[in-house]
Scaffold this active site. Sequence first.
Site, PDB file in Angstrom:
ATOM      1  N   HIS A 153      -3.774  -2.055  -8.182  1.00  0.00           N
ATOM      2  CA  HIS A 153      -4.592  -2.453  -7.031  1.00  0.00           C
ATOM      3  C   HIS A 153      -3.701  -3.173  -6.029  1.00  0.00           C
ATOM      4  O   HIS A 153      -2.787  -3.900  -6.408  1.00  0.00           O
ATOM      5  CB  HIS A 153      -5.710  -3.417  -7.476  1.00  0.00           C
ATOM      6  CG  HIS A 153      -6.412  -4.062  -6.305  1.00  0.00           C
ATOM      7  ND1 HIS A 153      -7.440  -3.448  -5.656  1.00  0.00           N
ATOM      8  CD2 HIS A 153      -6.168  -5.223  -5.646  1.00  0.00           C
ATOM      9  CE1 HIS A 153      -7.823  -4.221  -4.635  1.00  0.00           C
ATOM     10  NE2 HIS A 153      -7.074  -5.307  -4.616  1.00  0.00           N
ATOM     11  N   ARG A 155       1.663   5.010  -8.069  1.00  0.00           N
ATOM     12  CA  ARG A 155       0.548   5.825  -8.569  1.00  0.00           C
ATOM     13  C   ARG A 155       0.998   7.238  -8.934  1.00  0.00           C
ATOM     14  O   ARG A 155       0.470   7.829  -9.886  1.00  0.00           O
ATOM     15  CB  ARG A 155      -0.584   5.830  -7.543  1.00  0.00           C
ATOM     16  CG  ARG A 155      -1.393   4.529  -7.613  1.00  0.00           C
ATOM     17  CD  ARG A 155      -2.383   4.412  -6.492  1.00  0.00           C
ATOM     18  NE  ARG A 155      -3.382   3.357  -6.749  1.00  0.00           N
ATOM     19  CZ  ARG A 155      -4.198   2.886  -5.819  1.00  0.00           C
ATOM     20  NH1 ARG A 155      -4.152   3.352  -4.590  1.00  0.00           N
ATOM     21  NH2 ARG A 155      -5.084   1.938  -6.122  1.00  0.00           N
ATOM     22  N   ARG A 181       0.849  -1.209   0.000  1.00  0.00           N
ATOM     23  CA  ARG A 181       0.000   0.000   0.000  1.00  0.00           C
ATOM     24  C   ARG A 181       0.884   1.258   0.000  1.00  0.00           C
ATOM     25  O   ARG A 181       0.561   2.243  -0.673  1.00  0.00           O
ATOM     26  CB  ARG A 181      -0.923   0.009   1.223  1.00  0.00           C
ATOM     27  CG  ARG A 181      -1.926  -1.136   1.292  1.00  0.00           C
ATOM     28  CD  ARG A 181      -3.046  -1.051   0.300  1.00  0.00           C
ATOM     29  NE  ARG A 181      -3.748   0.204   0.322  1.00  0.00           N
ATOM     30  CZ  ARG A 181      -4.881   0.422  -0.381  1.00  0.00           C
ATOM     31  NH1 ARG A 181      -5.422  -0.551  -1.134  1.00  0.00           N
ATOM     32  NH2 ARG A 181      -5.468   1.598  -0.356  1.00  0.00           N
ATOM     33  N   THR A 212      -4.871   6.513  -3.358  1.00  0.00           N
ATOM     34  CA  THR A 212      -5.855   6.201  -4.403  1.00  0.00           C
ATOM     35  C   THR A 212      -5.943   7.339  -5.415  1.00  0.00           C
ATOM     36  O   THR A 212      -6.000   7.112  -6.629  1.00  0.00           O
ATOM     37  CB  THR A 212      -7.245   5.989  -3.752  1.00  0.00           C
ATOM     38  OG1 THR A 212      -7.115   5.064  -2.669  1.00  0.00           O
ATOM     39  CG2 THR A 212      -8.243   5.466  -4.768  1.00  0.00           C
TER      40      THR A 212
HETATM   41  N1  UDP Z   1     -12.161   4.633  -7.333  1.00  0.00           N
HETATM   42  C1  UDP Z   1     -12.819   5.550  -8.145  1.00  0.00           C
HETATM   43  N2  UDP Z   1     -13.314   6.692  -7.581  1.00  0.00           N
HETATM   44  C2  UDP Z   1     -13.212   6.945  -6.243  1.00  0.00           C
HETATM   45  C3  UDP Z   1     -12.564   6.004  -5.419  1.00  0.00           C
HETATM   46  C4  UDP Z   1     -12.053   4.856  -5.998  1.00  0.00           C
HETATM   47  O1  UDP Z   1     -12.929   5.355  -9.355  1.00  0.00           O
HETATM   48  O2  UDP Z   1     -13.686   8.002  -5.785  1.00  0.00           O
HETATM   49  C5  UDP Z   1     -11.624   3.399  -7.923  1.00  0.00           C
HETATM   50  C6  UDP Z   1     -10.090   3.394  -8.022  1.00  0.00           C
HETATM   51  O3  UDP Z   1      -9.704   2.700  -9.215  1.00  0.00           O
HETATM   52  C7  UDP Z   1      -9.711   2.634  -6.767  1.00  0.00           C
HETATM   53  C8  UDP Z   1     -10.815   1.583  -6.710  1.00  0.00           C
HETATM   54  O4  UDP Z   1     -11.983   2.281  -7.115  1.00  0.00           O
HETATM   55  O5  UDP Z   1      -8.409   2.096  -6.868  1.00  0.00           O
HETATM   56  C9  UDP Z   1     -11.057   0.968  -5.357  1.00  0.00           C
HETATM   57  O6  UDP Z   1     -11.254   2.013  -4.420  1.00  0.00           O
HETATM   58  P1  UDP Z   1     -10.543   1.980  -3.006  1.00  0.00           P
HETATM   59  O7  UDP Z   1     -11.145   3.054  -2.172  1.00  0.00           O
HETATM   60  O8  UDP Z   1     -10.573   0.583  -2.461  1.00  0.00           O
HETATM   61  O9  UDP Z   1      -9.040   2.434  -3.346  1.00  0.00           O
HETATM   62  P2  UDP Z   1      -7.659   1.610  -3.334  1.00  0.00           P
HETATM   63  O10 UDP Z   1      -7.753   0.594  -2.243  1.00  0.00           O
HETATM   64  O11 UDP Z   1      -7.514   0.982  -4.712  1.00  0.00           O
HETATM   65  O12 UDP Z   1      -6.609   2.643  -3.083  1.00  0.00           O
HETATM   66 MG    MG Z   2      -9.190  -0.841  -1.882  1.00  0.00          MG
END
Ligand code: UDP
Ligand code: MG
Length: 141
Positions: free
Chosen positions: A118, A105, A88, A94
């Site tokens: 991911h 990222r 992470r 994200t």
């Molecule tokens: N995502 C999105 N819009 C948002 C938040 C998340 O399109 O506002 C997408 C993005 O590709 C993200 C995935 O949904 O990686 C899963 O969201 P999560 O909050 O689990 O984020 P991650 O764990 O991937 O950082």
């Molecule tokens: Mg996630």
Amino acid sequence: MKTLQRTLTIIKPDAVRRNAIGDIIEQFEKHGFHILSMKMLEISKHQAEQFYAVHASRPFYDSLTNFMSSGPIVALALEKENAIADLRELMGATNPGIAKEGTIRKKWASSIESNAIHGSDAEDTAHFELSFFFAGYELAK
Ligand code: UDP
Ligand code: MG
């Protein structure tokens, strides 16, 4: 105490389209992750919905699952001490707008949705996500 962990990572369709597979895998190896298993594949919209079922009620679910089924992805099972949290950290936030310098990222994500990678976020999700993409024999040492 840090314990040996496994985690699931996906190089997302946007990163595959941008020829970032090699760079991202190099980052995993440089940061001490051992690749237990790896596969390039495409998933259907339905499969993406199952994988991201935890986000079913979120406004981005439909768009996210369309994106994740829009082209080839690379799924990898990684192993390392503290693998889940360390991945992470290496991934970055994200939202690439706030991802730290030096993260995957920061380098490769182009939007909050098309964010290159991911990574499992906890032990229970890592277990579910590893078994979503890999059978037991594919992870046996
Ligand atoms: N995502 C999105 N819009 C948002 C938040 C998340 O399109 O506002 C997408 C993005 O590709 C993200 C995935 O949904 O990686 C899963 O969201 P999560 O909050 O689990 O984020 P991650 O764990 O991937 O950082
Ligand atoms: Mg996630």
